[in-house]
Write a protein that holds these residues in place. Structure first.
Motif, PDB file in Angstrom:
ATOM      1  N   UNK A   1      31.662  15.049 -12.162  1.00 15.99           N
ATOM      2  CA  UNK A   1      31.853  13.800 -12.893  1.00 15.99           C
ATOM      3  C   UNK A   1      30.653  13.576 -13.816  1.00 15.99           C
ATOM      4  N   UNK A   2      30.955  13.192 -15.034  1.00 14.37           N
ATOM      5  CA  UNK A   2      29.875  12.827 -15.951  1.00 14.37           C
ATOM      6  C   UNK A   2      29.564  11.346 -15.775  1.00 14.37           C
ATOM      7  N   UNK A  38      36.320  13.892 -11.656  1.00 12.37           N
ATOM      8  CA  UNK A  38      35.496  14.697 -10.742  1.00 12.37           C
ATOM      9  C   UNK A  38      35.532  16.166 -11.135  1.00 12.37           C
ATOM     10  N   UNK A  39      36.659  16.593 -11.668  1.00 17.36           N
ATOM     11  CA  UNK A  39      36.790  17.984 -12.125  1.00 17.36           C
ATOM     12  C   UNK A  39      36.165  18.176 -13.499  1.00 17.36           C
ATOM     13  N   UNK A  40      35.615  17.104 -14.062  1.00 19.22           N
ATOM     14  CA  UNK A  40      35.021  17.123 -15.408  1.00 19.22           C
ATOM     15  C   UNK A  40      36.062  17.442 -16.484  1.00 19.22           C
ATOM     16  N   UNK A 175      58.158  18.329  -3.752  1.00 14.11           N
ATOM     17  CA  UNK A 175      57.518  19.628  -3.921  1.00 14.11           C
ATOM     18  C   UNK A 175      56.711  19.837  -2.646  1.00 14.11           C
ATOM     19  N   UNK A 177      54.010  21.318  -1.616  1.00 12.35           N
ATOM     20  CA  UNK A 177      52.549  21.209  -1.548  1.00 12.35           C
ATOM     21  C   UNK A 177      52.077  19.803  -1.894  1.00 12.35           C
ATOM     22  N   UNK A 178      52.409  19.355  -3.071  1.00 12.14           N
ATOM     23  CA  UNK A 178      51.878  18.069  -3.538  1.00 12.14           C
ATOM     24  C   UNK A 178      52.652  16.887  -2.989  1.00 12.14           C
ATOM     25  N   UNK A 179      53.877  17.131  -2.632  1.00 15.50           N
ATOM     26  CA  UNK A 179      54.813  16.075  -2.226  1.00 15.50           C
ATOM     27  C   UNK A 179      55.085  15.074  -3.334  1.00 15.50           C
ATOM     28  N   UNK A 180      54.768  15.440  -4.573  1.00 16.43           N
ATOM     29  CA  UNK A 180      55.312  14.726  -5.718  1.00 16.43           C
ATOM     30  C   UNK A 180      56.795  15.089  -5.778  1.00 16.43           C
TER      31      UNK A 180
END
Lengths: 262, 787
Positions: A1-2, A38-40, A175, A177-180
């Motif tokens: 994160x910046x 967080x992943x920038x 889905x 994995x994500x359950x979206x």
């Protein structure tokens, strides 16, 4: 994160002025934005938190319309819409997990317009009105493809008005994995016809299934859409399902939503 | 009546008090005064030539201590491989250099290209963004069969090809096996994939390197299953630090599942950089880094053939497997598809002739190594799938076909180099059948069908070789290490004990179960025994925990050390009671003289050893501390029978596990609750592999499943309430506790049960599906039903 600045205005007007700043970004519950930061992969100069604005929170039903403040969490919708609009409350109660539902907001979800999110199906499936700090946008005009909406730079969703249907239901096939939603279908029956909105499936994002709407408007039963099919072209094709599979699931989930509609 | 302490008691896990109240001491909890942080710049492409790395701007960024590249490690050893496989032609495997930081080329997404050490992690990450990389993309090698095709791009230019080895086992039997196939009444053939997995322990990897200049000592705190192994590998082979100047500490570790056995570049880097910077250096893996830097598991593509005679007896078995090694050889990678896989190919059956061929292949992917079960799940899956397919082709009951071919006489010498000491496969199958109401299945299927669903029942057996392993045997098989275990038992002056074990607990509950053994031997309360593990400074040289070896090998070492203690205390007791040593009995924490009412308490004898006023100093030394190293005579061979019942929604292809039953023979059991917990966890991972988990790369070597958004982990609601049973007991014949080990069984035995059940369900619906690859995702099942 910046590094970034953080402001938490108490009114829509203050939020709108804060959003006028360079690289300002509205923050709802942060369930997508914060992991991205967080992943920038996102670097806003200022985060404008909307969750301190009392006018943007809450659920109310009047004149056949459910109005939900843009900063209202999924958990609040799940509990407060349960009596007036069970189809929507059911949808809200199955978004993510309890932590997500207690942070994520309807405004954030609709502004992000993730192609696998649940709320866009409800908004489009009810013909909702997206109310912003500057105007009102019909759902049919609002959703413009994956992660794309009619919102202008700095525009804030202050509330959403959803016409309460006679019967409705949302069916989500997750889905793994994500359950979206791998495919999610929202069906809403009104006096003047039925609306069917599909999320998760299409490369164009949330969309209406007009053939099913016509059939269901004539005969609101699962059997009405026997024989209807959706083309696999334009459907998302990935690790979790081919386009043909998603197209097939649209039909299955629609039938189940009709059967379960209340 | 169940016991309430000692061997066989379900003592609650004492370590859970700290784990569940946030009082654990994990590696990330360790912070050294003045420590710096490292951020690893990792390759975002699978294969490329490094033309240049410009770190000048990064080095000038705020807070940066130093930027490292491969050039800084040119005088340093590479990451070693701990096992050398010899191929079919007697040649050693091809073994590429494995640099700590990429040198000349990058070979997989996630490989370390540069490392920035800075005052804070954020500063290190900022500076890493200022590093200018000039890398020329090369074609990536991803598919194993394409990798070994003529003219394929080479992962390592200095090797002759991407084939690490072509292994035949047992090579001398190949002709006889081929002949048996030529004469078979029936041959069943099956091609299948054992899907690539990511271990995903709850705690990601962490390394903290520390260095004290005044005595030139290095310390590494790391998330390891075997700190002594890391000390030896890293000290001797990578950094050139003698053991007395290197301490490795693996404190509380939050799950390993194999992925924390291996020596990783990040560990060597932090130890090296701490000395280079004269400052502690810390790295905590993000979950994203874990996906692209923890060793992956499985990833086999196999063809298996089973030959049967006219009476349905198995006459021969033949397999050909392509096993992915990834871009470099991880610590035990070469052993997994060979000695932990080929040796298990007999399974529970008396098949007289077996030939196993394994081609290990380099690809531009993360290194692949042991993951819970390691090789044995791959063997079991092939065997139990092909047996099931054979039963279907022959129209015989799959359980009856298995029973007909069971090994029934022990010890049993398999045709694949191992000898089963004991077992009773009919007993576990009987037990399983008593648990699953097989007779009622038809009615359950009918009920599912009435509901529009398909229902299937899958049954299988498994055997595993664990308690790894006899050093002399594994040495012959290519291990570059011994596989004994060690323990020191220290008795304090007032009778309390501390056991310093070379085993390592990262979830197994040793702090609870090991004291149960000592308490049973002496007749004292379990609370008088404390377990110390995980620190090379205060435990004897041990090989750590993997391969279900803790109780079978580590526990045996502890028993041997405790036996020495008991022998010595009996001498002291005899002296104190002026009796003959032969007449001394130890029971319920007191020594007595047979046939008399003389007695002296355990604590008084221990005190006498440390306050030797009245003591046989002429015969024995004061003090009570003994060490034992235990090297087993054989592997142990747990076995069992598993059954899974599934329901499939034909409209969506979704598979639901309706029930799962496991009947295991683990030999003697120390703590049934912990054993059942181990089985539950293993089943979750095995069912996870069958139903959900898959690590996928695209054709360019990009990791498609780099987060939990795409890598499907099993969750509680994916799993049924298990029925588990371990009442069938054939004690191991060659270790003092008669134990076999239970850590991997669930993950080994469950995938074929799930797939056998899915195939059964699909066939019941009239679908001509005789195999479906894992994971049986809804999309894959629906496609199989509609192709």
């Amino acid at each position: 994160m910046y590094n970034f600045e953080f402001v938490q205005p108490g009114s829509v007007a203050d939020a709108a002025s804060a959003m006028a700043g360079e690289d300002a970004q509205a923050l709802g519950g942060g369930q997508t934005l914060l992991p991205t930061m967080k992943q920038r992969l996102a670097s806003p100069a200022t985060l404008v938190s909307l969750t301190g604005i009392a006018d943007m929170k809450g659920v109310s039903a009047a004149d056949g319309v459910l109005t939900i403040g843009g900063a209202t969490t999924h958990a609040t919708v799940a509990s407060e819409a349960a009596g007036s609009f069970p189809g929507l409350a059911g949808l809200a109660s199955h978004i993510g997990d309890p932590a997500v539902r207690n942070r994520g907001t309807i405004g954030g979800s609709l502004a992000n317009n993730d192609p696998a999110a649940c709320y866009p199906a409800a908004a489009l499936g009810t013909g909702a009105t997206i109310v912003t700090n500057t105007r009102e946008i019909a759902a049919d005009d609002y959703f413009q493809g994956m992660f794309s909406t009619a919102l202008d730079e700095g525009e804030i969703i202050t509330s959403v008005r959803l016409p309460i249907p006679q019967a409705s239901n949302y069916q989500k096939f997750v889905q793994p994995a994500s359950r979206f939603a791998l495919v999610g279908v929202f069906v809403a029956k009104y006096a003047d016809g039925v609306r069917v909105a599909v999320t998760g499936a299409s490369e164009e994002g949330v969309h209406r299934w007009t053939a099913a709407e016509e059939a269901l408007s004539a005969n609101f039963s699962a059997s009405a859409i026997e024989g209807l099919s959706v083309a696999a072209d334009g459907m998302i094709n990935d690790l979790h399902g081919t386009g043909a599979y998603r197209a097939h699931l649209v039909g299955v989930m629609t039938k189940r939503a009709v059967a379960a509609a209340s | 009546m169940p016991k309430d302490s000692g061997i066989g008691a379900s003592t609650k896990r004492r370590e859970d008090i700290r784990f569940l109240t946030g009082q654990g001491n994990y590696t990330d909890d360790i912070n050294i005064a003045g420590q710096a942080h490292v951020y690893f710049l990792r390759s975002d492409i699978a294969h490329g030539t490094i033309n240049s790395i410009d770190t000048s701007a990064a080095a000038a960024m705020p807070g940066v201590v130093r930027v490292f590249t491969g050039a800084d490690f040119e005088g340093v050893g590479g990451i070693p491989c701990g096992w050398q496989v010899t191929d079919r032609h007697g040649e050693p495997m091809q073994e590429p250099a494995h640099p700590v930081i990429a040198q000349g080329k990058v070979r997989h997404v996630g490989e370390i290209v540069a490392a920035v050490v800075a005052d804070s992690l954020s500063q290190a990450r900022d500076a890493a963004e200022a590093i200018v990389l000039d890398i020329t993309d090369l074609p990536a090698v991803v598919d194993m069969k394409a990798a070994v095709a003529e003219g394929a791009t080479k992962v390592h230019d200095d090797l002759t090809s991407n084939l690490c080895y072509d292994w035949g086992f047992v090579e001398e039997n190949k002709g006889a096996v081929d002949e048996a196939f030529a004469n078979a009444a029936h041959v069943t053939t099956l091609e299948l994939v054992n899907n690539r997995l990511v271990a995903n322990p709850m705690e990601p990897r962490v390394a903290v390197g520390d260095y004290t200049r005044h005595n030139d000592e290095s310390t590494l705190y790391t998330t390891s299953q075997n700190p002594h192994v890391i000390r030896l590998l890293m000290g001797a082979f990578v950094l050139g630090i003698p053991e007395h100047k290197l301490r490795v500490v693996a404190p509380d570790v939050g799950g390993g599942f194999g992925a924390k056995i291996f020596h990783y570049a990040e560990e060597a880097f932090c130890t090296f950089a701490a000395k280079a910077c004269n400052r502690a250096v810390k790295w905590t893996s993000s979950r994203s880094e874990a996906f692209m830097s923890d060793a992956h598991g499985r990833d086999h593509v196999s063809k298996i053939e089973l030959a049967l005679d006219a009476e349905n007896n198995f006459t021969a078995l033949r397999t050909e497997t392509y096993a992915n090694m990834g871009a470099y050889l991880s610590t035990f990678a070469p052993s997994v598809p060979t000695w932990l896989h080929g040796t298990l190919m007999a399974g529970n059956y008396k098949t007289p002739l077996i030939y196993v061929n394994v081609k290990a292949v380099f690809t531009n992917t993360v290194p692949v190594d042991a993951y819970r079960g390691a090789g044995r799940p791959e063997a079991t899956y092939q065997l139990e799938r092909v047996v099931d397919k054979a039963a279907r082709e022959l129209g015989v009951d799959p359980v009856a076909l298995r029973r007909q071919n069971f090994v029934t006489e022990f010890p049993y010498e398999t045709p694949v180099a191992v000898a089963y000491d004991t077992g009773d496969y009919h007993a576990t199958m009987d037990q399983l059948e008593s648990m699953i109401d097989r007779e009622g299945f038809a009615a359950r299927r009918a009920a599912s069908e009435a509901n529009g669903k398909l229902r299937g029942l899958g049954v299988n057996c498994y055997i595993e070789a664990c308690g790894i392993a006899p050093s002399n045997l594994v040495g012959q098989l290519g291990a570059r290490a011994g596989l004994y275990e060690s323990a020191t038992v220290r008795v304090n002056a007032t009778g309390g004990l501390v056991v310093m074990t070379g085993s390592h607990s990262h979830g197994q509950g040793h702090e609870t179960s090991f004291p149960q053994v000592i308490a049973e031997m002496i007749g004292i309360d379990e609370s008088m025994v404390e377990i110390v593990h995980g620190d090379t400074a205060n435990t004897p040289m041990g090989m750590g925990t993997y391969g279900s070896r803790s109780i079978a090998v580590g526990g045996s070492a502890m028993v041997r050390a405790a036996e020495k203690i008991i022998a010595k205390t009996k001498k002291i007791a005899a002296h104190l009671m002026e009796a003959s040593e032969a007449d001394i009995e130890l029971k319920d924490g007191a020594f007595s003289v047979a046939g008399t009412d003389k007695s002296v308490a355990w604590g008084d004898v221990c005190l006498a050893a440390y306050v030797p006023h009245n003591y046989p100093l002429e015969d024995i030394e004061p003090g009570l501390e003994e060490t034992a190293f235990y090297d087993p005579a054989n592997f142990t061979y747990p076995s069992g029978a598993y059954a899974c019942e599934v329901e499939i929604d034909p409209e969506t292809g979704k598979v639901t596990i309706e029930s799962f039953a496991a009947a295991d023979d683990f030999g003697n059991v120390i703590n049934p609750m912990i054993v059942e917990g181990q089985v539950h966890g293993g089943l979750a991972q095995g069912i996870g592999q069958a139903l959900l988990e898959a690590c996928a790369y695209d054709e360019n070597g990009q990791l498609l499943t780099g987060s939990y958004m795409d890598y499907a982990m099993p969750r509680a609601d994916d799993l049924p309430n298990y029925q588990v049973d371990h009442s069938c007991v054939t004690p191991c014949t060659h270790n003092p506790l008669g134990v076999k080990g239970c850590g991997e069984a669930g993950a080994i035995g469950s995938p074929p049960a799930v797939i056998n059940a899915v195939v059964d369900a699909l066939q019941s619906g009239g679908h001509a599906v005789d195999h479906i690859d894992m994971p049986v995702s809804p999309s894959r099942v629906w496609s199989a039903m509609n192709s």
